[in-house]
Design a protein around this motif. Structure first.
Motif, mmCIF file in Angstrom:
data_model
loop_
_atom_site.group_PDB
_atom_site.id
_atom_site.type_symbol
_atom_site.label_atom_id
_atom_site.label_comp_id
_atom_site.label_asym_id
_atom_site.label_seq_id
_atom_site.Cartn_x
_atom_site.Cartn_y
_atom_site.Cartn_z
ATOM 1 N N GLU A 1 0.833 -1.203 0.000
ATOM 2 C CA GLU A 1 0.000 0.000 0.000
ATOM 3 C C GLU A 1 0.867 1.252 0.000
ATOM 4 O O GLU A 1 1.978 1.262 0.536
ATOM 5 C CB GLU A 1 -0.919 0.004 1.226
ATOM 6 C CG GLU A 1 -1.963 -1.113 1.213
ATOM 7 C CD GLU A 1 -2.911 -1.021 2.394
ATOM 8 O OE1 GLU A 1 -2.768 -0.063 3.199
ATOM 9 O OE2 GLU A 1 -3.778 -1.901 2.525
ATOM 10 N N VAL A 2 0.345 2.295 -0.609
ATOM 11 C CA VAL A 2 1.041 3.578 -0.626
ATOM 12 C C VAL A 2 1.089 4.146 0.788
ATOM 13 O O VAL A 2 0.111 4.053 1.542
ATOM 14 C CB VAL A 2 0.335 4.558 -1.589
ATOM 15 C CG1 VAL A 2 0.927 5.961 -1.486
ATOM 16 C CG2 VAL A 2 0.422 4.038 -3.023
ATOM 17 N N LEU A 3 2.216 4.719 1.156
ATOM 18 C CA LEU A 3 2.378 5.292 2.490
ATOM 19 C C LEU A 3 1.356 6.406 2.714
ATOM 20 O O LEU A 3 1.192 7.282 1.859
ATOM 21 C CB LEU A 3 3.793 5.869 2.617
ATOM 22 C CG LEU A 3 4.279 6.285 3.998
ATOM 23 C CD1 LEU A 3 4.444 5.070 4.906
ATOM 24 C CD2 LEU A 3 5.607 7.038 3.889
ATOM 25 N N PRO A 4 0.633 6.404 3.836
ATOM 26 C CA PRO A 4 -0.307 7.500 4.109
ATOM 27 C C PRO A 4 0.398 8.851 4.114
ATOM 28 O O PRO A 4 1.534 8.971 4.565
ATOM 29 C CB PRO A 4 -0.855 7.153 5.497
ATOM 30 C CG PRO A 4 -0.680 5.668 5.614
ATOM 31 C CD PRO A 4 0.593 5.362 4.883
ATOM 32 N N ALA A 5 -0.282 9.870 3.620
ATOM 33 C CA ALA A 5 0.323 11.198 3.486
ATOM 34 C C ALA A 5 0.845 11.740 4.811
ATOM 35 O O ALA A 5 1.930 12.325 4.872
ATOM 36 C CB ALA A 5 -0.679 12.165 2.866
ATOM 37 N N ALA A 6 0.078 11.553 5.887
ATOM 38 C CA ALA A 6 0.510 12.078 7.188
ATOM 39 C C ALA A 6 1.809 11.414 7.641
ATOM 40 O O ALA A 6 2.693 12.077 8.196
ATOM 41 C CB ALA A 6 -0.586 11.877 8.228
ATOM 42 N N ASP A 7 1.934 10.107 7.399
ATOM 43 C CA ASP A 7 3.163 9.407 7.767
ATOM 44 C C ASP A 7 4.341 9.914 6.944
ATOM 45 O O ASP A 7 5.461 10.053 7.453
ATOM 46 C CB ASP A 7 2.998 7.901 7.568
ATOM 47 C CG ASP A 7 2.062 7.267 8.576
ATOM 48 O OD1 ASP A 7 1.709 7.941 9.560
ATOM 49 O OD2 ASP A 7 1.674 6.100 8.376
#
Length: 342
Positions: A259-265
């Motif tokens: 999965e693509v890394l969440p933006a906040a992370d």
């Protein structure tokens, strides 16, 4: 038996208070454990964290943003098994082997220079350069230096001492060789060579007098602890530049289904790496488009980033160069001039 040290959690306020005094005021980067504290901050503290990282960047690096373009001299057919890379000849991925001729290389450098970029990086998908590739690079560097007012960087894999010396003699300004991830996570990312082999190349590059460009990719299944470990690895290396990539899962690769890394992370990591590396060029690189989007790109540039790759990457599309340049203008961030890169 040695007893493990006792650690105590500190509040979010304390993490940022310590970082402000240590990094912003004294210019001392955060330690591995301190970076981990930052990576564990909640989303409610993200804005405050990004503001501090931006203050650190401006204080210790200045307001300018360095712009770079990259081009693939030799694409695909690589014998290594880097699990994120569609250029590996070991995976059922769509990139096929191809070479770029010298006139095309020079034209790409000219187009890059027109954007205001000061760096142009020649990249090859190889374990390390053979004699044919070294000769092609030498011809390309000479042709570019004769026709284009731009610094030339290279990324050609692992090097021997002789190859390092030859690149330095050609006038290569900066050499990129990413550690990719934390030492403890590396065996899950690459099995055909070691983290230590990459480190040895970087050490020789530094000794030869070329600038060291070394970063990696976030979102390859590493833990927060390993992300903090990676920041500490880079701080120990003291590179001139750290390109931060975010995994853009490529079909046919072992990491194609991650999965693509969440933006906040991703933004938390950008700020944390800035706080670990207060004086280093921290460059937005591949994957930021799908990980962060337009709003996230703005937040990242206001959260510790002070360099960008414009245009396309090696096997994936980037934002049009004009969009990044317009954003920098809107944010009133001057592009670093060529005479400021020496």
């Amino acid at each position: 038996m040695t007893q493990a040290p006792v650690t105590t959690e500190i509040s979010a306020d304390d993490v940022l208070t310590v970082a402000r005094e240590q990094v912003l005021e004294r210019g001392i980067g955060l330690s591995r454990n301190q970076v981990l504290d930052v990576l564990r901050l909640g989303d409610d503290r993200l804005g405050q964290l990004l503001e501090l990282a931006h203050e650190v960047r401006v204080t210790w690096c200045g307001p300018e943003v360095e712009v770079e373009g990259i081009i693939s001299l030799k694409t695909g057919g690589c014998p290594e098994d880097c699990h994120f890379c569609s250029q590996s000849g070991l995976f059922a991925s769509p990139v096929r082997a191809a070479w770029l001729d010298i006139p095309s290389l020079v034209e790409a450098a000219k187009q890059t220079a027109k954007t205001g970029a000061t760096e142009f990086c020649i990249v090859a998908a190889v374990r390390g350069p053979d004699e044919r590739l070294m000769a092609q690079v030498a011809a390309g560097v000479e042709a570019i230096r004769n026709e284009v007012d731009i610094q030339v960087a290279c990324s050609l894999g692992m090097l021997t001492q002789d190859q390092v010396d030859r690149l330095a003699a050609m006038g290569v300004h900066r050499y990129n060789h990413n550690l990719e991830t934390a030492r403890s996570h590396f065996p899950k990312v690459v099995t055909t060579h070691t983290w230590e082999e990459r480190w040895d190349t970087l050490r020789m590059v530094r000794t030869a007098g070329m600038e060291v460009c070394c970063g990696g990719i976030l979102g390859m299944g590493e833990t927060l602890e390993q992300r903090a470990e990676f920041a500490a690895d880079l701080a120990a290396l003291e590179p001139d530049e750290v390109p931060l990539n975010f995994l853009n899962p490529r079909p046919g690769t072992p990491f194609g289904d991650l999965e693509v890394l969440p933006a906040a992370d991703a933004l938390r990591a950008v700020a944390a790496f800035r706080l670990a590396l207060p004086r280093t060029i921290l460059r937005f690189a591949g994957g930021r488009e799908i990980t962060l989007g337009d709003l996230g790109a703005r937040q990242g540039i206001l959260g510790g980033i002070n360099a960008v790759i414009v245009g396309n990457y090696l096997t994936t599309l980037g934002r049009p160069a004009e969009q990044d340049l317009d954003l920098l203008g809107e944010l009133q961030m001057p592009i670093k001039a060529l005479n400021e890169t020496f």
